[in-house]
Each structure stands twice: as structure tokens, then as C-alpha cells.
Design a protein around this motif. Structure first.
Motif, PDB file in Angstrom:
ATOM      1  N   ALA A   9      34.057   0.624  74.317  1.00  0.00           N
ATOM      2  CA  ALA A   9      34.410   1.796  75.067  1.00  0.00           C
ATOM      3  C   ALA A   9      32.934   2.171  75.161  1.00  0.00           C
ATOM      4  O   ALA A   9      33.071   3.407  73.840  1.00  0.00           O
ATOM      5  CB  ALA A   9      35.191   3.394  75.891  1.00  0.00           C
ATOM      6  N   VAL A  10      31.812   2.968  76.290  1.00  0.00           N
ATOM      7  CA  VAL A  10      31.152   3.904  75.688  1.00  0.00           C
ATOM      8  C   VAL A  10      31.107   4.521  77.316  1.00  0.00           C
ATOM      9  O   VAL A  10      30.492   3.450  78.767  1.00  0.00           O
ATOM     10  CB  VAL A  10      29.243   2.995  75.709  1.00  0.00           C
ATOM     11  N   THR A  11      30.892   5.928  76.978  1.00  0.00           N
ATOM     12  CA  THR A  11      30.559   6.206  78.737  1.00  0.00           C
ATOM     13  C   THR A  11      29.098   6.678  79.018  1.00  0.00           C
ATOM     14  O   THR A  11      28.305   6.978  77.729  1.00  0.00           O
ATOM     15  CB  THR A  11      31.118   7.652  78.065  1.00  0.00           C
ATOM     16  N   LEU A  12      29.133   7.432  80.358  1.00  0.00           N
ATOM     17  CA  LEU A  12      27.854   7.214  80.634  1.00  0.00           C
ATOM     18  C   LEU A  12      27.496   8.892  80.735  1.00  0.00           C
ATOM     19  O   LEU A  12      26.088   8.713  80.632  1.00  0.00           O
ATOM     20  CB  LEU A  12      27.366   6.737  81.922  1.00  0.00           C
ATOM     21  N   GLY A  13      28.366   9.748  80.116  1.00  0.00           N
ATOM     22  CA  GLY A  13      27.980  10.632  80.046  1.00  0.00           C
ATOM     23  C   GLY A  13      27.717  11.980  82.034  1.00  0.00           C
ATOM     24  O   GLY A  13      27.801  11.615  82.141  1.00  0.00           O
ATOM     25  N   ASP A  14      26.567  12.835  81.667  1.00  0.00           N
ATOM     26  CA  ASP A  14      26.874  13.403  82.335  1.00  0.00           C
ATOM     27  C   ASP A  14      25.549  12.601  83.286  1.00  0.00           C
ATOM     28  O   ASP A  14      23.881  11.894  82.634  1.00  0.00           O
ATOM     29  CB  ASP A  14      25.447  14.797  82.318  1.00  0.00           C
ATOM     30  N   VAL A  23      22.544   3.814  77.510  1.00  0.00           N
ATOM     31  CA  VAL A  23      23.026   3.346  77.547  1.00  0.00           C
ATOM     32  C   VAL A  23      22.558   1.713  77.860  1.00  0.00           C
ATOM     33  O   VAL A  23      22.917   0.876  77.418  1.00  0.00           O
ATOM     34  CB  VAL A  23      25.007   3.524  78.326  1.00  0.00           C
ATOM     35  N   ALA A  24      21.668   1.244  78.547  1.00  0.00           N
ATOM     36  CA  ALA A  24      21.363   0.797  79.411  1.00  0.00           C
ATOM     37  C   ALA A  24      20.492  -0.001  77.862  1.00  0.00           C
ATOM     38  O   ALA A  24      19.935  -1.253  77.378  1.00  0.00           O
ATOM     39  CB  ALA A  24      20.596   1.124  80.541  1.00  0.00           C
ATOM     40  N   ARG A  25      19.574   1.157  77.384  1.00  0.00           N
ATOM     41  CA  ARG A  25      19.199  -0.202  75.934  1.00  0.00           C
ATOM     42  C   ARG A  25      20.263  -0.057  75.020  1.00  0.00           C
ATOM     43  O   ARG A  25      19.100  -0.982  74.487  1.00  0.00           O
ATOM     44  CB  ARG A  25      18.389   1.378  75.249  1.00  0.00           C
ATOM     45  N   GLY A  42      32.002   4.792  83.792  1.00  0.00           N
ATOM     46  CA  GLY A  42      31.576   5.728  84.243  1.00  0.00           C
ATOM     47  C   GLY A  42      31.078   5.508  86.395  1.00  0.00           C
ATOM     48  O   GLY A  42      31.457   4.637  86.345  1.00  0.00           O
ATOM     49  N   PRO A  43      30.523   7.051  86.156  1.00  0.00           N
ATOM     50  CA  PRO A  43      30.297   6.078  88.024  1.00  0.00           C
ATOM     51  C   PRO A  43      29.569   5.581  88.338  1.00  0.00           C
ATOM     52  O   PRO A  43      28.322   5.107  87.394  1.00  0.00           O
ATOM     53  CB  PRO A  43      30.136   7.972  88.176  1.00  0.00           C
ATOM     54  N   VAL A  48      23.001   1.629  85.568  1.00  0.00           N
ATOM     55  CA  VAL A  48      24.154   0.798  84.571  1.00  0.00           C
ATOM     56  C   VAL A  48      25.322  -0.020  85.432  1.00  0.00           C
ATOM     57  O   VAL A  48      25.615   0.756  86.193  1.00  0.00           O
ATOM     58  CB  VAL A  48      24.522   1.354  83.636  1.00  0.00           C
ATOM     59  N   ASP A  49      25.381  -1.236  84.982  1.00  0.00           N
ATOM     60  CA  ASP A  49      26.207  -1.871  85.509  1.00  0.00           C
ATOM     61  C   ASP A  49      27.595  -1.067  85.026  1.00  0.00           C
ATOM     62  O   ASP A  49      27.760  -1.067  83.819  1.00  0.00           O
ATOM     63  CB  ASP A  49      26.409  -3.399  85.827  1.00  0.00           C
ATOM     64  N   VAL A  50      28.853  -0.827  85.368  1.00  0.00           N
ATOM     65  CA  VAL A  50      30.161   0.168  85.180  1.00  0.00           C
ATOM     66  C   VAL A  50      30.500  -1.073  84.640  1.00  0.00           C
ATOM     67  O   VAL A  50      31.726  -2.137  86.162  1.00  0.00           O
ATOM     68  CB  VAL A  50      30.578   1.027  86.490  1.00  0.00           C
ATOM     69  N   HIS A  51      31.037  -1.415  83.922  1.00  0.00           N
ATOM     70  CA  HIS A  51      32.681  -2.621  83.885  1.00  0.00           C
ATOM     71  C   HIS A  51      34.064  -1.711  84.534  1.00  0.00           C
ATOM     72  O   HIS A  51      34.763  -1.992  85.005  1.00  0.00           O
ATOM     73  CB  HIS A  51      32.669  -3.035  82.429  1.00  0.00           C
ATOM     74  N   GLU A  52      33.846   0.060  83.981  1.00  0.00           N
ATOM     75  CA  GLU A  52      35.228   0.743  84.115  1.00  0.00           C
ATOM     76  C   GLU A  52      34.503   1.696  84.646  1.00  0.00           C
ATOM     77  O   GLU A  52      34.399   2.930  84.513  1.00  0.00           O
ATOM     78  CB  GLU A  52      35.935   1.333  83.418  1.00  0.00           C
ATOM     79  N   PRO A  53      34.747   2.005  86.212  1.00  0.00           N
ATOM     80  CA  PRO A  53      33.724   2.868  87.455  1.00  0.00           C
ATOM     81  C   PRO A  53      34.952   3.923  87.527  1.00  0.00           C
ATOM     82  O   PRO A  53      36.716   3.396  87.783  1.00  0.00           O
ATOM     83  CB  PRO A  53      34.041   1.923  88.936  1.00  0.00           C
ATOM     84  N   VAL A  54      34.323   4.976  87.082  1.00  0.00           N
ATOM     85  CA  VAL A  54      35.398   6.534  87.895  1.00  0.00           C
ATOM     86  C   VAL A  54      35.282   7.171  89.397  1.00  0.00           C
ATOM     87  O   VAL A  54      35.074   8.575  88.773  1.00  0.00           O
ATOM     88  CB  VAL A  54      35.186   7.079  86.804  1.00  0.00           C
TER      89      VAL A  54
END
Length: 294
Positions: A9-14, A23-25, A42-43, A48-54
């Protein structure tokens, strides 16, 4: 695991910072793709296309919204790791003040992860042969004297030793303590804590030192120690960032899964300009993949 690759899992941060572009890179990096599968948490509303949106990020949104979404992403990603849906966690930088404004009281990733997992954790910064672990983390300097207890040192040494053995494959880690006072107190002239607190704990726990801060990190970088435990945040962080800024990786020891992050912050001043250096985020992801594959 997918095809022998760990899923991370990789979070997008702020979302106001450079996390989404980093993350896009990562997602476009062939070496990263060969090493692991990334599940973005992330949101929505970033590049970035998010797999697990919050939730949803609105460009130009304020610090409170950014902090809430960043913290929520860490909570969601930790839940995935605890459930076994992913084998590791990589976190893009968040802003600690925004985190608080967003309703998350933990002062940073390390403390939040400890709270979510119920584990005793330790913050390690790693760059090549130099590994630095913090005995105390995000507290005022004036609070270090009371926070740095024998129990804290024992727990940090134990957590460090277990992490080096199980994740880094070092059977008998050489762990050094960095002194609290200049010249390790110089026989009590500059303080007695190194003689009365650090030295007895080192002997009890099979660690080395305490050694003066102005030499111990150089010795570790040369390979004399497998890790150095620093008594407070800035003495440890400054040492590793001067030695290897942009190459270091933050590793949270003590968790039931590997968690890594880059050695820099949100870089709000350059976000969205496409000039952020992805080296540390890339190194963090590749290290997390290696640790998860053990």
C-alpha cells in the motif's frame, strides 16, 4: 503476493505536497513495477488514480482537509496491512500541523502507526551502512531529559535488535548509543546522564557506548556499527540527512509489517511544478519490497 512480488500500500500523503507526483513517478517506474505491486491509498481529485479512496480532495483545499485525508489514508492502509491484504506500507510525506488540524492527534506517522497497531515502535533512518534509530521522536528538546529513561532506551535497543535480525538479516547486530551530552559528558563536566543512565543500559542490553555524537555517526558510516541509537530527534536526523539527504529511507521498526517513507517532507513550495526528486521515495519503495519479500 502477486507473481512473487509483494503487494504494497502506498499513501499519497498531504495532497497539497509532492506526494501525489512522487507516487505517479513510482507507478511509471519499471524497476518498481518489477519489484512490487502498488495499491494507491488516498483521496480522489489528485493526479493519481486511487485504488482505495478515502474521500475527495479539492485543489486549493485547506490544511485541515489535507491533514484529515492524509491521516485517513494511513489508517486505511494500516488496516489493509493488518488484514494481510498488503505485505507492506510506503507513505508519502504528510504535514504534521495539518494532521492535527484535520483531527488526528498523533504528531507523525510513527506515533500514528504505533497507536493503530498497538505496537512499540522505533523510527530508523537508513542510508547504506548508516542506520540511525531515535530513542525519542517529535517532542520539544526541553522534554528530552524527562522522556529519555532507562525503559525507553531498553525498549529502543530491543526493537532495533529485533528489526535488524528479522528484516535486515543481521544475526548479531552491533548497536551503539549516541551520547546525550557533548563529549559524552567528559567525566561529568558536561552532564552525568551518559555515565549514570546510558552507559549502564548499554552494558545491560549488550549495546556499545555511549559515544560522542561528533564521532559515532562517522564510525557507523564506515561500517563499525550496524545501527546508532540517537537520544533525540535532531541529533540523529541531522547526522543522516547531512550524510545522505535524498537517499535515506525512514523505516518504522516494531510493526508486524514493513513500513518505509522518504527522508524529506511535503515540499509545499515546489509541489505541482514537476521538479521533485523521486530518489528517496523510490528507495523507500524498493526497500519496503525487499523487506516484505523476506
Amino acid at each position: 503476493m502477486t507473481g512473487g512480488r509483494p503487494r504494497l500500500a502506498v499513501t499519497l500523503g498531504d495532497p497539497r505536497g509532492i506526494g501525489p507526483e512522487l507516487v505517479a513517478r513510482l507507478l511509471a517506474d519499471g524497476a518498481v513495477g518489477d519489484a512490487c505491486e502498488l495499491l494507491v491509498v488516498g483521496p480522489r481529485g489528485t493526479e493519481v488514480d486511487v485504488h482505495e479512496p478515502v474521500g475527495e480532495w479539492t485543489p486549493g483545499g485547506g490544511a485541515a482537509l489535507a491533514g484529515r485525508l492524509a491521516g485517513d489514508a494511513v489508517i486505511r492502509a494500516t488496516g489493509l496491512a493488518m488484514a494481510g491484504a498488503v505485505q507492506g506500507l510506503v507513505t508519502a510525506p504528510l504535514d504534521k500541523h495539518a494532521l492535527l488540524l484535520g483531527g488526528h492527534d498523533a504528531p507523525g506517522h510513527t506515533e500514528l502507526l504505533a497507536e493503530l497497531t498497538g505496537r512499540r515502535t522505533a523510527m530508523m533512518l537508513a542510508a547504506g551502512a548508516l542506520r540511525v534509530v531515535l530513542a525519542t521522536t517529535h517532542i520539544p528538546l526541553r522534554a528530552v531529559h524527562d522522556a529519555l529513561t532507562a525503559d525507553v532506551l531498553r525498549e529502543t535497543i530491543t526493537t532495533t535488535r529485533e528489526g535488524l535480525r528479522h528484516w535486515f538479516g543481521i544475526p548479531e547486530p552491533r548497536i551503539a548509543l549516541c551520547a546525550l551530552n557533548p563529549h559524552a559528558g567528559d567525566g561529568g563536566r558536561f552532564g552525568t546522564e551518559d555515565e549514570t543512565l546510558l552507559a549502564p543500559v548499554a552494558r545491560e542490553c549488550g549495546a556499545l557506548g555511549p559515544f560522542p555524537a561528533d564521532t559515532v555517526f562517522v564510525r557507523a558510516k564506515r561500517g563499525e556499527f550496524d545501527a546508532v541509537i540517537a537520544p533525540y530527534h535532531d541529533v540523529g536526523m541531522t547526522a543522516i540527512k547531512v550524510a545522505a539527504f535524498g537517499e535515506g529511507v525512514n523505516v518504522t521498526l516494531g510493526l508486524p509489517f514493513p513500513r518505509t517513507s522518504p527522508d524529506h517532507g511535503t515540499a509545499l513550495d515546489i509541489a505541482g511544478r514537476g521538479i521533485a526528486d523521486p530518489a528517496s521515495m523510490r528507495a523507500a519503495t524498493l526497500l519496503c519490497a525487499r523487506l516484505a519479500s523476506r
